[in-house]
Scaffold this active site. Structure first.
Site, mmCIF file in Angstrom:
data_model
loop_
_atom_site.group_PDB
_atom_site.id
_atom_site.type_symbol
_atom_site.label_atom_id
_atom_site.label_comp_id
_atom_site.label_asym_id
_atom_site.label_seq_id
_atom_site.Cartn_x
_atom_site.Cartn_y
_atom_site.Cartn_z
ATOM 1 N N LYS A 1 0.812 -1.214 0.000
ATOM 2 C CA LYS A 1 0.000 0.000 0.000
ATOM 3 C C LYS A 1 0.849 1.268 0.000
ATOM 4 C CE LYS A 1 -0.748 0.022 5.043
ATOM 5 N NZ LYS A 1 -0.249 1.350 5.423
ATOM 6 N N ARG B 1 -5.579 1.188 18.115
ATOM 7 C CA ARG B 1 -6.182 1.272 16.794
ATOM 8 C C ARG B 1 -7.126 0.080 16.700
ATOM 9 N NH1 ARG B 1 -2.714 1.406 11.237
ATOM 10 N NH2 ARG B 1 -3.022 -0.844 11.429
#
Length: 363
Positions: free
Chosen positions: A39, A134
């Site tokens: 990514k 997260r």
């Protein structure tokens, strides 16, 4: 006369493959597989191929379109969905990927439903939140219960393992003690389901120091690595590790000089706000030699994310489409049409590989 298009980012695929091989080899000696995270380079298929050629066991991305591009390019490796999936994309997650990271029972139910419809077996890794705050289960009893449900109730899901992420939000260090917590969770789940999990995934690039220092818990057997392969700068700059055995110049950003003038270093007139709504502070250093290059914040993000390779050249500001360089102490005499080279970091790499204005050139 310049006959090439700028700005451009040049990607050295040989260097990238050698970086992959280096990390795969170092981790492989400890029985740790690598999922190559694409990514950061916007999933460019030729970069993904370099990961595959370098020996990663999986290709990973948080963007399904990047995974689809990799598959369409003929990369025949298991594909991992790196971000916790949305319910609305569950169908595509099952269609395009072999394994995904998960933390919600409702999403797992939908993944199983879609896997049944597609007559596929989809593998899942349950994520534990070890303090970075997260994704992941904070309540570890809930995580164990969910693991049992996946194992016993979801016919088309396979509980492949557990994982964690450290450093990306809460800046929590991936210490040996933190990763031992993950191993303990895995062993509780294994006791309940009566078998050994395939993967205990101990994080990302931020977990590589455990490899370097030699204190990685023995049962960690999968890491998801992007920046530590693509650039190998973070462990050097932020953690003080010697990464000289890695190529840190896989990516080179090049921009063309469009103006060279002597100008004041402090704006003249009443200072208001800049193009991005900020009120910068300027230092008056008198008249300085300056160069403008034809690239701006829209292309690379912020001026602290690019690094001139010419000695004596400093980035002092930028707008959307212009970057201002102080070249007073530069070792060469710049003129319009000259090319300035920049090193980049992870943040600017994401921008420049995803910007239509920046040409991608492989070498």
């Amino acid at each position: 006369m310049v006959d090439q298009k700028y700005p451009r980012v040049e990607i050295n695929l040989t260097y990238l493959k050698e970086n992959v091989q280096e990390i795969v080899s170092r981790c492989g000696t400890l029985g740790i597989d690598i999922a190559g995270v694409i990514k950061g380079t916007t999933g460019l298929p030729r970069c993904a191929q370099a990961f595959a050629d370098g020996g990663v066991k999986m290709i990973a991305s948080s963007r399904l379109e990047q995974i689809e591009d990799a598959k369409c390019a003929g990369i025949d490796l298991p594909m991992m969905m790196l971000r916790v999936p949305m319910i609305s994309e569950a169908k595509e997650v099952v269609r395009l990927t072999d394994i995904s990271l998960n933390s919600e029972i409702t999403v797992l139910k939908e993944l199983n439903k879609q896997a049944v419809a597609q007559k596929k077996k989809h593998r899942v890794i349950l994520m534990a939140d070890l303090g970075d705050l997260r994704e992941g289960f904070w309540d570890k009893d809930e995580m164990v219960r969910t693991a049992i449900q996946v194992e016993e109730k979801f016919t088309n899901l396979e509980l492949a393992g557990v994982g964690t992420n450290l450093g990306c939000y809460g800046s929590i260090e991936a210490t040996a003690d933190k990763l031992d917590e993950l191993v303990s969770i895995a062993e509780k789940i294994e006791e309940k389901i009566g078998r050994e999990l395939t993967y205990i995934s101990g994080g990302a690039t931020t977990s590589l120091p455990r490899i370097i220092d030699g204190d990685m818990p023995k049962r960690i057997n999968l890491l998801r690595v992007g920046e530590g392969i693509l650039l190998a700068r973070d462990l050097d700059i932020f953690y003080g590790y010697d990464m000289s055995y890695m190529h840190q110049d896989v990516y080179t950003l090049k921009a063309e000089v469009i103006e060279v003038k002597d100008k004041p270093s402090h704006p003249v007139g009443k200072i208001s706000i800049d193009a991005f709504g900020h009120r910068p502070v300027y230092v008056d250093r008198g008249i300085r030699r300056r160069a403008l290059v034809g690239i701006g914040k829209v292309d690379y993000g912020g001026i602290n994310e690019i690094f001139p390779k010419d000695k004596g050249v400093k980035v002092i500001g930028a707008s959307s489409d212009h970057t201002i360089l102080d070249i007073q102490e530069a070792e060469r005499d710049f003129k319009p049409g000259d090319i300035v080279e920049f090193g980049i970091n992870y943040a600017s790499m994401v921008y420049v590989t995803n910007c239509r204005n920046v040409q991608i050139v492989y070498r």
